[in-house]
Design a protein around this motif. Sequence first.
Motif, PDB file in Angstrom:
ATOM      1  N   ASN A  56       1.048   2.942 -12.046  1.00  0.00           N
ATOM      2  CA  ASN A  56       1.120   4.083 -11.128  1.00  0.00           C
ATOM      3  C   ASN A  56       0.148   3.916  -9.969  1.00  0.00           C
ATOM      4  N   ARG A  57      -1.055   3.457 -10.265  1.00  0.00           N
ATOM      5  CA  ARG A  57      -2.040   3.249  -9.204  1.00  0.00           C
ATOM      6  C   ARG A  57      -1.616   2.126  -8.264  1.00  0.00           C
ATOM      7  N   THR A  60       1.692   3.293  -6.091  1.00  0.00           N
ATOM      8  CA  THR A  60       1.694   4.556  -5.352  1.00  0.00           C
ATOM      9  C   THR A  60       0.850   4.408  -4.096  1.00  0.00           C
ATOM     10  N   ARG A  74       7.073   2.182  -3.421  1.00  0.00           N
ATOM     11  CA  ARG A  74       7.704   3.432  -3.888  1.00  0.00           C
ATOM     12  C   ARG A  74       9.030   3.144  -4.586  1.00  0.00           C
ATOM     13  N   ALA A  77       8.292   1.841  -8.006  1.00  0.00           N
ATOM     14  CA  ALA A  77       7.728   2.901  -8.846  1.00  0.00           C
ATOM     15  C   ALA A  77       8.797   3.818  -9.415  1.00  0.00           C
TER      16      ALA A  77
END
Length: 437
Positions: A56-57, A60, A74, A77
């Motif tokens: 996620n880090r 994002t 994105r 993700a």
Amino acid sequence: MERSVIVENLLAKVAELWDIAQGWLLSPAAWSQFALLVVAYVAALFVAKKLRPLLNRLLTPAADAETYLARARRFVAMFLPLLLPLLAYAFIGIGETATRAMFGSGAVIAFGKRVFLFIAVRILVKEIINDPVMKVLGRYILVPIAGLYALGILDEVMAYLDATVVPLGNLSFSVLFAIRFVLVAGAIFWFGRWSNDQSSQFIKSQDEMRPAMRELAAKTIEIAIFGVAFLLVMNIMGISLTSLAVLTGVIGVGLGFGLQKIASNFISGVILLLEGQATVGDYVELDGGEAGTIIKMTARATILETYDGRWIVVPNEDFITTRVVNYSDSGSANRYEADFSVSYDTDINRVPAIIEAAVAKHPGVLDKPFPPDCELRGFGDSGVDFSVEFWVEGIDDGKNKFLSDVLFLIWNALKDEGIQIPYPHRVVELKTPLPTS
């Protein structure tokens, strides 16, 4: 007769699956494979819990980042919900190799792999795909296919669908061919639309290009992308392009009769984009009374937005065949007039200088091409009529209150100088005297 054969085949398949289930319940090798499935799932759950925050880090970007790398991050993700079932699928694949080496059989663990693949497909359709058309295709075609694959009966169902022929006049095709066509066409055209959106965003971000050229380039790329997508679908599905000759002839006849207006509007739209006489953002007024700001130019029509938020769809042909007034072409200035009157008791020689100085204070009023100009227009019934001409950048629309602001300036300037603004007076003459009490 055919229905009874289908029912018999279905019952035989159910009986076969029941026999397999009984064999699994009584087999030590099957129980060991069940244990491996549980271990693989727990391991996948643990790894996914550790990896998810890190991914996620990494994936994002900042909220205002619009670079290609940020968009790619994105996009990747979006698929993070698939992490757990895909990890479980990978770990089970490792366990399947070990199980087949130890027991010579891996049917149970292979079934577990197919189940996790089905879960991944279901998550993909439910949580990741946002396009309405692709979501429908995924829900009613892709998920059932994954379910049949998980049960191990996909090959039999596909063989049955391939043998089921749908006659359509002189043509005939199998149900399996129709399903494949829908899936392939849907995927290719979805990718085409995504590619078109990306290319349109890139073209519209090129500020050095004229707005009309940006629109024309975007439309050209859109036609090219979907044209290639159509040819690609025909080629993948094995449909000969020569068989479309009859369809092309029918379309040509249709253009000659019922579709000539559509063709005319399309060509008119191309001419508009090439010439650039009217483009997105311009405020235009047509002979028919339609007026508004151009917010979108399509292949068939141009969409105008009025001051009150309504949309007017104007065929492109009207911009070619009728007179069009463009109030904001290339940022040109526009002239407005504000009418007012003063009392006959006023020294009218003072009025032009007072009004011109007052109007020039407005921040939107221009000095070029001409500064404010106050002119005597006539002698009215109640006062002396004047009008002040002024130039502004843009138009007097909902957000720009040029005329209202100028009238306020005129009112205040006349009040400050003690000049009266007249209003009608009426003299009533009585022919008979009023009665006395």
